[in-house]
Design a protein around this motif. Sequence first.
Motif, PDB file in Angstrom:
ATOM      1  N   ILE A 124       0.638  -1.203  -0.030  1.00  0.00           N
ATOM      2  CA  ILE A 124       0.079   0.134  -0.098  1.00  0.00           C
ATOM      3  C   ILE A 124       0.875   1.174  -0.144  1.00  0.00           C
ATOM      4  O   ILE A 124       1.859   1.421   0.820  1.00  0.00           O
ATOM      5  CB  ILE A 124      -0.944   0.280   1.398  1.00  0.00           C
ATOM      6  CG1 ILE A 124      -1.768  -1.005   1.148  1.00  0.00           C
ATOM      7  CG2 ILE A 124      -1.744   1.331   1.367  1.00  0.00           C
ATOM      8  CD1 ILE A 124      -2.740  -1.267   2.404  1.00  0.00           C
TER       9      ILE A 124
ATOM     10  N   ILE B 125      -3.210   0.277  -4.030  1.00  0.00           N
ATOM     11  CA  ILE B 125      -3.047  -1.141  -3.545  1.00  0.00           C
ATOM     12  C   ILE B 125      -2.374  -2.163  -4.587  1.00  0.00           C
ATOM     13  O   ILE B 125      -3.042  -2.358  -5.500  1.00  0.00           O
ATOM     14  CB  ILE B 125      -4.177  -1.579  -2.804  1.00  0.00           C
ATOM     15  CG1 ILE B 125      -4.475  -0.753  -1.659  1.00  0.00           C
ATOM     16  CG2 ILE B 125      -3.711  -2.886  -1.949  1.00  0.00           C
ATOM     17  CD1 ILE B 125      -5.760  -1.253  -0.911  1.00  0.00           C
TER      18      ILE B 125
ATOM     19  N   MET C  15     -10.983   2.064   0.622  1.00  0.00           N
ATOM     20  CA  MET C  15      -9.988   1.064   0.718  1.00  0.00           C
ATOM     21  C   MET C  15     -10.495  -0.279   0.921  1.00  0.00           C
ATOM     22  O   MET C  15     -10.238  -1.349   0.391  1.00  0.00           O
ATOM     23  CB  MET C  15      -9.155   1.450   1.959  1.00  0.00           C
ATOM     24  CG  MET C  15      -8.022   0.330   2.158  1.00  0.00           C
ATOM     25  SD  MET C  15      -7.112   0.856   3.718  1.00  0.00           S
ATOM     26  CE  MET C  15      -6.003  -0.325   3.860  1.00  0.00           C
TER      27      MET C  15
ATOM     28  N   ARG D 169       3.188  -1.497   4.424  1.00  0.00           N
ATOM     29  CA  ARG D 169       2.649  -0.282   3.859  1.00  0.00           C
ATOM     30  C   ARG D 169       3.460   0.820   4.092  1.00  0.00           C
ATOM     31  O   ARG D 169       4.387   1.069   5.168  1.00  0.00           O
ATOM     32  CB  ARG D 169       1.566   0.219   5.308  1.00  0.00           C
ATOM     33  CG  ARG D 169       0.922   1.624   5.348  1.00  0.00           C
ATOM     34  CD  ARG D 169       0.039   1.779   4.090  1.00  0.00           C
ATOM     35  NE  ARG D 169      -0.888   2.825   4.381  1.00  0.00           N
ATOM     36  CZ  ARG D 169      -0.811   4.193   4.059  1.00  0.00           C
ATOM     37  NH1 ARG D 169       0.367   4.370   3.585  1.00  0.00           N
ATOM     38  NH2 ARG D 169      -1.642   4.980   4.150  1.00  0.00           N
TER      39      ARG D 169
ATOM     40  N   GLU E 155      -7.042   1.315   8.906  1.00  0.00           N
ATOM     41  CA  GLU E 155      -6.841   0.331   7.890  1.00  0.00           C
ATOM     42  C   GLU E 155      -6.651  -1.328   8.113  1.00  0.00           C
ATOM     43  O   GLU E 155      -7.376  -2.113   7.216  1.00  0.00           O
ATOM     44  CB  GLU E 155      -5.279   0.614   7.191  1.00  0.00           C
ATOM     45  CG  GLU E 155      -5.138   2.062   6.614  1.00  0.00           C
ATOM     46  CD  GLU E 155      -3.939   2.326   5.937  1.00  0.00           C
ATOM     47  OE1 GLU E 155      -3.143   1.179   5.790  1.00  0.00           O
ATOM     48  OE2 GLU E 155      -3.779   3.415   5.450  1.00  0.00           O
TER      49      GLU E 155
END
Length: 995
Positions: free
Chosen positions: A733, A750, A779, A805, A820
Amino acid sequence: ERTPPITEVDIGMADDQGLKRPRAEEDQSEQKRARGEEDTETKAEMPFAIRKARGGNGKHVKALTNFYRLRMDHNVNVFQYEVIIKEQGATEFEDDKLGPSKGVKLDVMKALEKKLGSTPLAFNAAPTLVSPYKLKDPESGNEVEEMSLVVDVPKPNEKRKRNFEVKLRLTKVDNVGEVLEECQKSGSEGAAMNNLFHLLTSLNVVFHCGPLLRMIASRGPWHYTRTDKVSISKVSDLYRAFTQNVKFSDLGLVLNFNSGAGAFYKEEPLGVLLRGLGHSQALASGDRNLLQRVSKLLGGLKLKVYFPHTAKEGGKGKTRLPETVKGIAFHEKGERVGQPKTAGDVTFLKRDGEILQKKLRYVAKNNNGGERTEDISFEAVMQSLAELNDKNPYKTCPAEKVQQWFESLNPKDGKVQIDDILDKICPPTRMTKYFQETYGIELRSDVPIIWTGTTKKPSFHYLDHAMVAAGQRKNKADPDETQGMIRNTSEKPKPRKDLIDRMFQNEAKFRDDPVVKSFKLEIHPQMITIENARILDPPRIETEIKNNHPCYAQFRQPGEWDHRGSFFQPIEGLKSWGILVTDRSFTEGMVTQFQTLMRQMCQEKGIDLRPPCVANIANSRNSLEEDLTGFGRMIFENSNLPPQIIVVFKGPDNAQVAYSEIKRVCDCELGIPTTCCNSKKLRGNFQLAAVKGVVLKINAKLGGYTVRNSEMGHSVNWRVILPWKVKTMVFGIDVSHPAPGSRQPSVFAITALMDRWGHRYLSRYKAQSRRVEVGTTDMEEMIEGLLQDFAKITHGPPDSILVYRDGVSDSQFDQVLATEVQAFRNVARKLDTAWKPTITYVISQKRNNTRFFPTNQQDASRNGNFPAGLVVDTEIVNPRMFDFHLLSHSGLQGTSRPVYYHVLLNEGDYTPDAIQELTYALCYGYSRCTKSIGCVTPIYYADKVAERVRLYYGGDWDDLMSDTGTVQSNMSGGSDRLIEQKYIHENLRMTMFFI
């Protein structure tokens, strides 16, 4: 204040392929912390993954690192104060955007320090104040938690002073010993980490204060010095810089110190600067559009106006303090509205002693009703008008009160203004005439002029009478400047270490800083030695299958291997493709040579190559979209097959604009993969390497496997590294932000690994409001789509999810876990209430200031760096959190930069060795080269997706905002405005179009 992105070329920084890749935005929260500003994010207590052990795999080596040990008296209390500054006369306390400037705030803080006492205090421009003792009211002498004081600051160029009211409020008191002891204990991670965060923020203010006041310029956490200044272009010099950041580690408090550099404008006349930037044609042409671009470039630049007529022989004359340029002056009304003003257009009044003594004849009425004629001086008129206008001669006054003096003025709208009176007494003088008659200086009457001040009281200046003030950063470097910066800053490890040590001792001077000493801080003069650094073995890379047995790559050195022979899984054939030339200088012979090299390379890699369809549109008058559409049709008619790919050769003219349009049209409208190649690369000694790169990209875009990572086949899915046999899906991500001043959106991207061999990735993306980092609603939609694709390809959902991430700072860890990670859980619950995959969340911080230097040259690679695979999880890491540094690539030049990984959530129960080796193996899956890269491939690909999508928004942001036919982005914290989503063609959705 918001800090603009840092565009320094990090000294000796080597990217994955040895080149610097610009990033749209530096991590704002990390910058705030480095310069000692409190981040306002709420920090809730969250279950961060705790370190249970240290890794042990790999060859053990020693390394020096650019950290210095700190020793601090544990009995010291650190008091942090919030400071609010308001100039007297304002109606309310303003925030940072509306309040005083950074320079004024620093002046106020220095005056406040002097008023409060003699002991040095630490402060920054936020402003925040930190003290080793509780402050006392200067009038009563009592310790107080809140106080309000008035301080005086001299006004530049004037005798009078500005008065500011300063409010102080105690916000936090930290005892150093108690905070550090809490962090060593278990069971209080949330509260302990929050207290530690506050303490580190305060200590960063302490170290930031001295350089902030001494250095020529400070931007964000970086402090610049003119020592060893180097010219890198006609308009800019390279200034050295340093930054520091206090961290908590296994060794206690440590100071991370790093060197850098940045481009600064030269101190020279503005006309010389503009000509050096190549704007001579725009200045001479008078073209409105070109001049508006120049005006935008000048906006915000600080200038010192100087007067050449006051110069003695060999001098530059008197100067005024810097003023901020608003831009080029344009006519606002009349027949020439919108056209630039020139020196021949500007008029002004000579308001000197001679004017004050000029007489004006007027007719006055006597008391008996008769009339008399009198003369009155302008000085007397000004005094009378001041009385009529409340001591302010710039206001208008009723006509009847002035008419007895100036009936000949014929006032309009019943009012008379001072400028009308001035025009009557002394007609305006043109700038060109004034300088010619008074000083014998001839000004060009056709050169545009600039303006400063306000719209009500503007000041106009001739270009060559404005000097660029020293210490101004150049935010955007052109290619020549970038090369100059890299050339002058690519230090190998040993010179880089010496440079850091020299700047630490001679420029930062923390050991002699009175503010640092007031907090009883001692700094060890030598860098810390890492006793237990390790170099991991590279994974096994399968290059091809022969006689049902895999062939493994032969490594030249860790992170770099030979790839001779066929691809592991080449595409079936290239039967319907084309070569499109947009460069006028690219000849037919070059196209033939490229085809010959392509045939050789494809034959070696096992790809069946058919002759391409060739077209040259360099001189076409059609739009690029029309040409691309027609060429796609031509390929189809030539082969009776849908076009597989188009190879585009582009030249230097409008290369970026053309590239953006090519990708937008082919990705979104036509659904044809493209690969663009700079025609310059096919003219030199790197022709074969350029063609090899094209073939690598074509193979990956069309579904082939360049190599196969055998370690991934086992470790990610079923065997070696994981503690149990589970099926794992890997996500990457990233968020790409636009450059400062750009009105383009940010892009949230992503990617997800779809096979067991670390090669095939699919992606999802969303354009969102600028500067939004963490996403939620949209997301979930992206995650759901990728999970469904994974289940379809691998015949079932994953048992475990591993997420990497990028771009998240320490202060945002809680927010990531709360939003998230929860998004992944929500999607799993939505798809199947009984499905509960384990989630492991790893943060990657690429933009860090940690460097490692070999102590033994036998442990170093050819360029003096450690070889790929260096991992550090001792000494300088957090004693409680699960973090480590990994240097996964072999830098081509300079000093390589490791990536700092934090394991925030570890439901997969990875051991340190498991997550470190798996992370290292994931750096070997990049399809465009035969080298490992500087971060894990999922993040690198997510960054590629985000950058590709931002190309689709190649126009002005106003053109992208639509009232109809748009889809609203639901990313948290965004604007209410609608963002038009640009989606890729359905033909490319299941491909790696972003390679």
